[in-house]
Design a protein around this motif. Structure first.
Motif, mmCIF file in Angstrom:
data_model
loop_
_atom_site.group_PDB
_atom_site.id
_atom_site.type_symbol
_atom_site.label_atom_id
_atom_site.label_comp_id
_atom_site.label_asym_id
_atom_site.label_seq_id
_atom_site.Cartn_x
_atom_site.Cartn_y
_atom_site.Cartn_z
ATOM 1 N N GLU A 11 0.923 -1.204 -0.217
ATOM 2 C CA GLU A 11 -0.098 -0.133 0.059
ATOM 3 C C GLU A 11 0.936 1.148 -0.002
ATOM 4 O OE1 GLU A 11 -2.692 -0.249 3.015
ATOM 5 O OE2 GLU A 11 -4.258 -1.662 1.940
ATOM 6 N N THR A 21 -3.353 3.632 -2.390
ATOM 7 C CA THR A 21 -2.876 2.918 -3.569
ATOM 8 C C THR A 21 -2.577 1.308 -3.100
ATOM 9 O OG1 THR A 21 -2.668 4.661 -4.954
ATOM 10 C CG2 THR A 21 -1.767 2.742 -6.017
ATOM 11 N N THR A 22 -3.438 0.515 -3.850
ATOM 12 C CA THR A 22 -2.836 -0.797 -3.359
ATOM 13 C C THR A 22 -2.149 -1.396 -4.581
ATOM 14 O OG1 THR A 22 -4.696 -1.136 -1.976
ATOM 15 C CG2 THR A 22 -3.675 -3.128 -2.815
ATOM 16 N N PHE A 42 -4.519 -0.031 -7.861
ATOM 17 C CA PHE A 42 -5.967 0.563 -7.756
ATOM 18 C C PHE A 42 -6.033 1.556 -6.627
ATOM 19 C CE2 PHE A 42 -6.459 -3.603 -5.619
ATOM 20 C CZ PHE A 42 -7.167 -3.301 -4.458
ATOM 21 N N THR A 43 -6.805 2.429 -6.454
ATOM 22 C CA THR A 43 -6.758 3.409 -5.536
ATOM 23 C C THR A 43 -7.912 3.657 -4.911
ATOM 24 O OG1 THR A 43 -4.650 4.725 -6.752
ATOM 25 C CG2 THR A 43 -6.032 5.987 -4.874
ATOM 26 N N LYS A 44 -8.144 3.406 -3.636
ATOM 27 C CA LYS A 44 -9.511 3.839 -2.950
ATOM 28 C C LYS A 44 -10.008 5.231 -3.384
ATOM 29 C CE LYS A 44 -10.874 3.346 1.808
ATOM 30 N NZ LYS A 44 -11.346 4.574 2.218
ATOM 31 N N LYS A 49 -13.963 3.625 -10.448
ATOM 32 C CA LYS A 49 -13.496 2.374 -9.880
ATOM 33 C C LYS A 49 -12.928 1.567 -11.052
ATOM 34 C CE LYS A 49 -15.011 0.104 -6.008
ATOM 35 N NZ LYS A 49 -16.152 -0.036 -5.228
ATOM 36 N N VAL A 51 -8.975 -0.966 -12.138
ATOM 37 C CA VAL A 51 -8.023 -1.663 -11.927
ATOM 38 C C VAL A 51 -7.071 -1.425 -13.260
ATOM 39 C CG1 VAL A 51 -6.655 -3.656 -11.401
ATOM 40 C CG2 VAL A 51 -8.690 -2.890 -10.279
ATOM 41 N N LEU A 131 -8.338 -7.711 -5.544
ATOM 42 C CA LEU A 131 -8.668 -6.949 -6.628
ATOM 43 C C LEU A 131 -10.377 -6.989 -6.926
ATOM 44 C CD1 LEU A 131 -6.781 -7.518 -9.846
ATOM 45 C CD2 LEU A 131 -9.278 -7.891 -10.037
ATOM 46 N N LYS A 133 -12.572 -8.080 -4.567
ATOM 47 C CA LYS A 133 -13.047 -7.210 -3.429
ATOM 48 C C LYS A 133 -13.266 -5.655 -3.540
ATOM 49 C CE LYS A 133 -12.747 -7.148 1.448
ATOM 50 N NZ LYS A 133 -11.566 -6.965 2.527
ATOM 51 N N TYR A 134 -12.404 -5.137 -4.303
ATOM 52 C CA TYR A 134 -12.137 -3.753 -4.500
ATOM 53 C C TYR A 134 -13.267 -3.327 -5.539
ATOM 54 C CZ TYR A 134 -10.854 0.501 -6.899
ATOM 55 O OH TYR A 134 -10.921 1.650 -7.463
ATOM 56 N N ASN A 137 -16.773 -4.190 -3.973
ATOM 57 C CA ASN A 137 -17.332 -3.320 -2.894
ATOM 58 C C ASN A 137 -18.224 -2.037 -3.358
ATOM 59 O OD1 ASN A 137 -17.595 -1.683 -0.760
ATOM 60 N ND2 ASN A 137 -15.560 -1.839 -0.029
#
Ligand SMILES: [Zn+2]
Length: 139
Positions: A11, A21-22, A42-44, A49, A51, A131, A133-134, A137
């Motif tokens: 992260e 960012t993950t 990807f970035t929260k 949204k 990747v 990925l 999950k992101y 969500n």
């Protein structure tokens, strides 16, 4: 048979917005041979949204990088369906020499390995849980 080996996510703070960012690194094996790697990030809380990822394929069992080529892609979820688009790898955030030649979008779409890329992304959306999950969500 395709197998993916998953490293621990890393992260970082996004330079544009300060969110997290993950960054993911994965190793791909085909019939037990080192066949490729992919990176994804990807970035929260970014407005879009999605990747971004890079798949590098070729001979990963040697130090010689000339057999390798890299495909940049964008992945997102739209009404439960995963969408993938191939991008110009000149715009890649990943530029290490070990990745081999970075293919333009046009080169990538006409490359005989592009079907392997889609095969791998089929695995990614089923197996890469961080990925998945992101993207799923909805919060
Ligand atoms: Zn940002």
């Amino acid at each position: 048979m395709l197998e993916i080996e998953f490293e621990e996510p890393i992260e970082e703070i996004c330079e544009c917005c300060g969110n997290t960012t993950t960054k993911l690194t994965r190793f791909i094996y085909k019939d037990d041979d080192a066949f490729g790697i992919y990176y994804a990030q990807f970035t929260k809380d970014h407005e879009r949204k999605n990747v971004k990822g890079l798949i590098s394929l070729g001979d990963w069992g040697t130090d010689i990088t000339s057999s390798r080529v890299s495909f940049l892609f964008n992945l997102w979820l739209d009404n439960q369906d995963y969408n993938i688009e191939i991008l110009d790898a000149n715009d890649s955030p990943w530029k290490n020499e070990i990745l081999g030649k970075l293919l333009t979008r046009n080169e990538a779409l006409h490359h005989s390995w592009v079907k392997e890329v889609y095969h791998i992304t089929d695995h990614i959306v089923l197996e890469d849980e961080v990925l998945i999950k992101y993207l799923n969500n909805t919060k």
